[in-house]
Structure formats: C-alpha cells, structure tokens
Write a protein that holds these residues in place. Structure first.
Motif, PDB file in Angstrom:
ATOM      1  N   VAL A  17       1.051  -1.047  -0.139  1.00 43.32           N
ATOM      2  CA  VAL A  17       0.141   0.490   0.248  1.00 43.32           C
ATOM      3  C   VAL A  17       0.809   1.175  -0.207  1.00 43.32           C
ATOM      4  N   GLY A  18       0.798   1.844  -0.958  1.00 42.52           N
ATOM      5  CA  GLY A  18       1.360   3.312  -1.119  1.00 42.52           C
ATOM      6  C   GLY A  18       2.884   3.051  -1.037  1.00 42.52           C
ATOM      7  N   PHE A  41       8.024  16.318  -1.602  1.00 47.25           N
ATOM      8  CA  PHE A  41       6.283  16.316  -1.182  1.00 47.25           C
ATOM      9  C   PHE A  41       5.699  15.940  -0.441  1.00 47.25           C
ATOM     10  N   LEU A  42       5.424  14.553   0.079  1.00 48.27           N
ATOM     11  CA  LEU A  42       4.730  14.008   1.687  1.00 48.27           C
ATOM     12  C   LEU A  42       5.286  14.833   2.032  1.00 48.27           C
ATOM     13  N   GLY A  43       5.533  15.578   2.809  1.00 49.47           N
ATOM     14  CA  GLY A  43       6.074  16.557   4.204  1.00 49.47           C
ATOM     15  C   GLY A  43       4.427  17.562   3.668  1.00 49.47           C
ATOM     16  N   SER A 261      -6.576   7.899  -9.719  1.00 52.67           N
ATOM     17  CA  SER A 261      -5.903   6.732 -11.187  1.00 52.67           C
ATOM     18  C   SER A 261      -4.631   6.257 -11.208  1.00 52.67           C
ATOM     19  N   PRO A 262      -2.837   5.858 -10.729  1.00 54.39           N
ATOM     20  CA  PRO A 262      -2.512   5.821 -10.663  1.00 54.39           C
ATOM     21  C   PRO A 262      -3.074   5.170 -10.052  1.00 54.39           C
ATOM     22  N   TYR A 263      -3.087   4.930  -8.435  1.00 55.82           N
ATOM     23  CA  TYR A 263      -2.937   3.992  -7.754  1.00 55.82           C
ATOM     24  C   TYR A 263      -4.221   2.835  -8.119  1.00 55.82           C
ATOM     25  N   SER A 264      -5.402   2.420  -8.985  1.00 57.28           N
ATOM     26  CA  SER A 264      -6.255   2.423  -8.856  1.00 57.28           C
ATOM     27  C   SER A 264      -5.670   0.941 -10.626  1.00 57.28           C
ATOM     28  N   ALA A 265      -4.117   2.311 -11.438  1.00 55.27           N
ATOM     29  CA  ALA A 265      -3.623   1.556 -12.285  1.00 55.27           C
ATOM     30  C   ALA A 265      -2.675   0.774 -12.066  1.00 55.27           C
ATOM     31  N   ARG A 285       8.155   1.560 -11.064  1.00 56.49           N
ATOM     32  CA  ARG A 285       8.490   2.742 -10.414  1.00 56.49           C
ATOM     33  C   ARG A 285       8.139   4.018 -10.796  1.00 56.49           C
ATOM     34  N   VAL A 286       7.559   4.330 -11.729  1.00 57.46           N
ATOM     35  CA  VAL A 286       6.937   4.907 -12.076  1.00 57.46           C
ATOM     36  C   VAL A 286       5.824   5.095 -11.422  1.00 57.46           C
ATOM     37  N   VAL A 287       5.129   4.352 -11.237  1.00 55.40           N
ATOM     38  CA  VAL A 287       3.691   4.349 -11.100  1.00 55.40           C
ATOM     39  C   VAL A 287       3.233   4.323  -9.884  1.00 55.40           C
ATOM     40  N   ILE A 288       3.859   3.652  -9.256  1.00 56.52           N
ATOM     41  CA  ILE A 288       4.655   3.451  -7.829  1.00 56.52           C
ATOM     42  C   ILE A 288       4.705   4.944  -7.529  1.00 56.52           C
ATOM     43  N   TYR A 289       5.422   5.692  -8.046  1.00 57.85           N
ATOM     44  CA  TYR A 289       5.722   7.199  -7.510  1.00 57.85           C
ATOM     45  C   TYR A 289       4.371   8.041  -7.635  1.00 57.85           C
ATOM     46  N   LEU A 290       3.754   7.736  -8.669  1.00 54.21           N
ATOM     47  CA  LEU A 290       2.522   8.395  -8.780  1.00 54.21           C
ATOM     48  C   LEU A 290       1.433   8.220  -7.838  1.00 54.21           C
ATOM     49  N   SER A 291       1.226   7.040  -8.014  1.00 49.79           N
ATOM     50  CA  SER A 291       0.333   6.369  -6.833  1.00 49.79           C
ATOM     51  C   SER A 291       0.564   7.206  -5.200  1.00 49.79           C
ATOM     52  N   SER A 292       1.687   7.356  -5.404  1.00 48.79           N
ATOM     53  CA  SER A 292       2.061   7.377  -3.628  1.00 48.79           C
ATOM     54  C   SER A 292       2.209   9.329  -3.337  1.00 48.79           C
ATOM     55  N   ILE A 293       2.439  10.067  -4.232  1.00 46.79           N
ATOM     56  CA  ILE A 293       2.179  10.847  -4.295  1.00 46.79           C
ATOM     57  C   ILE A 293       1.429  11.677  -4.568  1.00 46.79           C
TER      58      ILE A 293
END
Length: 340
Positions: A17-18, A41-43, A261-265, A285-293
C-alpha cells in the motif's frame, strides 16, 4: 510487488500500500535525490492536509449554519482525508528504510486495514453526495426529505459499514515477514484469488463509482441548462447558490478521480500477466511514485477547493484563523440584539 515472494515453499503474488510497495532490496539502492523529493512532497502534503482538514472539521463543528447536508458529507470526507494523512510519517520512514518495517505484526495488519477502510469510505462518500445532489436538482419535490441531516448521518454510517465489509477480509492476507535483519509488511494474495480480489475492488471502489458520478454530473449539467433556458424571469440567487454547490462537488469528484487513478492503474497492473515487475521495472517504479504522491496530495487538495470555490467556506476559514465568531453567527447575534 507483482513478482513472486516465496515463503514456506508456497508461491504468492504480493503488493503493498502506498510506499509500502518497497519490499525488495533494490529500493535501498535508489537515488538519494528521488528520496529527498518524495520526502519533501509527502511532508508538504501532510502539513497542508492536517491544517486544511482540521480547519474544515472545526468550521463545520462550530457554526450551526455550516451543518448543511452537503457539508456533512464534506465533513466525513475531511475526517477520512485527515486520517489518511497520518500515514505519511510511516511512508517517509519506508522511503529511507525500506527493508525494516517499524511496527509489529498487529501494526502491520492495522496499517493495511485502515488504509483500505479509509480509501473505500472516501469514494463512497463522494458517490453518496453526488447522488444526493442529483436528486435535489432533478427531484425538487424530495427536497424536504433530502435536506435532513439525520438522513445524511444514516447514509454515512452505511458507507462506513460497507467500507469495513470489504476491508476486513483483506486484513487476513497481510503478513509481517522477517528475513535475517530485514522486516517486511506486505499484502499477499494467492494467484488463484488475486484476480478476483483486485478486480472486485477496482470495480466496486473505482470503475462503478466513477462511472455513476460522471453520468450523474452530465445529467445535472443538462438539468441546470434546461432550467436556465425555461426560467429566465425567476430570481437567480438560489440558482446561483445551487450552481456553486454543484461546481464544488464536481471539483472534489474530479480531484479524487485524478489523484486515485495511478493507484487504480497499479492495482490493474498486478493482474495483467504481461507486466511483470522484473521486465517493466521502470514502469512499475513510475506508477508507484505517482500513486504514492497523488494519494496524499488528494488529502490536501479538498480544503483548498472549498476555499477557492465556496465563499461561505472561505469566510468561515478566515474567521476561524482570526479566532473570532463566524460571520453567520455574528449576523445572527446582531439580528437578535436588533429585535430586542
């Protein structure tokens, strides 16, 4: 990830997750620049989310005039966003220490359980107030029934119950695994059940809600346009107020769609046999980064939308930060003194 994880001679497909997706050792060798950017970004999103959603809860709680049915839904959404933002410290820790999960087995299981519960409840809340707004506009004769806050509380309670119903079974697929000096928390599903579980969640909590939301907003737009063309001589204040409420809810729904959408993808990629993690490492890795952010960005953007698109919310936020009575309360107090 989507590659196999072998434990006790049993093969599973696993994903997290994330940023908890990072369970392979190659993550520890990632770019320091990327880690710093993700942490930054997350902070920032966590700070904005905490401030914005706490203010949203406060202005609705302190001012009775803000406790409209629509705002009750937004209050529930603010609570779920606020709780999701509290996961950020764990995610930041996992960016820098991906091979050592900081909590015990119960914490690992609770991490995934709460994540599923909150994300599911968020989309059901957005779906509920979209349906509510459609009924208010298209069925005016139901207005007296629809504006009852008690009815909204019942719907919100049902949403939480349904979200729990889908989240609790997933908790049984969560494991804490220790390998030498490494500790991993991840969600593993046998290949025989993976497709069913992932596709069911995608259908119930993404595809179906987003389809219903899109169709209803198209119908709302058509209804408002027809109303505008047939009643030009009527007072426009109430109609303008209604249009602003619709625009606000459209913005909230659109932000949810874009951010999730990225997390669903990512979940869809898990069940696609041709997209193995080993062969498409960079894509994963790109999709993971996008979904997390994007997920954590969604928790911070809603209060900003309230402020930008709702004059009433903007004034309430301003009054709260000044620690004075809200304008609606001050107006009511002034009216009572004048009557006396």
């Amino acid at each position: 990830m989507n590659d196999t994880y072998i434990d006790n001679d049993t093969e599973y497909s696993s994903y997290g997750v994330g940023l908890s997706f990072y369970e392979d050792k190659t993550v520890g060798e990632g770019s320091t620049t990327v880690k710093i950017l993700l942490t930054g970004f997350l902070g920032i999103f966590m700070v904005f989310s905490l401030i914005g959603n706490i203010c949203t809860c406060a202005v609705i709680a302190r001012d009775k005039n803000m406790r409209t049915p629509t705002n009750c839904y937004l209050l529930n959404l603010a609570i779920t966003d606020l709780m999701i933002a509290l996961f950020v410290p764990i995610e930041i820790y996992l960016i820098w220490e991906p091979d050592f999960y900081p909590l015990d087995e119960e914490g690992c299981r609770l991490h995934f359980l709460l994540w599923d519960l909150l994300s599911n409840c968020s989309v059901l809340t957005i779906l509920a107030f979209t349906i509510e707004r459609y009924l208010v506009i298209s069925k005016p004769f139901l207005r007296q029934t629809l504006v009852l806050n008690s009815r909204v509380f019942k719907i919100v309670s049902v949403n939480w119950a349904v979200a729990c119903l889908f989240a609790i079974p997933n908790a049984f697929y969560v494991y804490l695994v220790e390998r030498k000096q490494n500790v991993y928390c991840f969600f593993t599903v046998p290949d025989t059940e993976k497709t069913y579980l992932v596709c069911m969640e995608l259908l119930v909590f993404y595809v179906l809600p987003m389809t219903v939301i899109f169709v209803l907003y198209v119908l709302i737009a058509m209804k408002l346009r027809s109303t505008k063309s047939t009643s030009r001589q009527n007072p426009v204040h109430g109609k303008q107020k209604r249009n602003k409420a619709v625009k606000l809810l459209v913005a909230v729904a659109a932000s949810f769609f874009i951010c999730w959408s990225p997390y669903s993808a990512l979940r869809l990629m898990i069940v696609l046999p041709g997209l193995s993690y080993d062969h498409y490492f960079n894509l994963w890795r790109v999709v993971i980064y996008l979904s997390s952010i994007n997920i954590y960005m969604s928790t911070a953007v809603n209060p900003i939308l309230y402020s930008l698109m709702s004059h009433k919310f903007r004034n309430a936020f301003r009054d709260l930060l000044k620690r004075g009575p809200s304008r609606s309360q001050a107006t009511a107090s002034h009216t009572r003194r004048s009557e006396c």
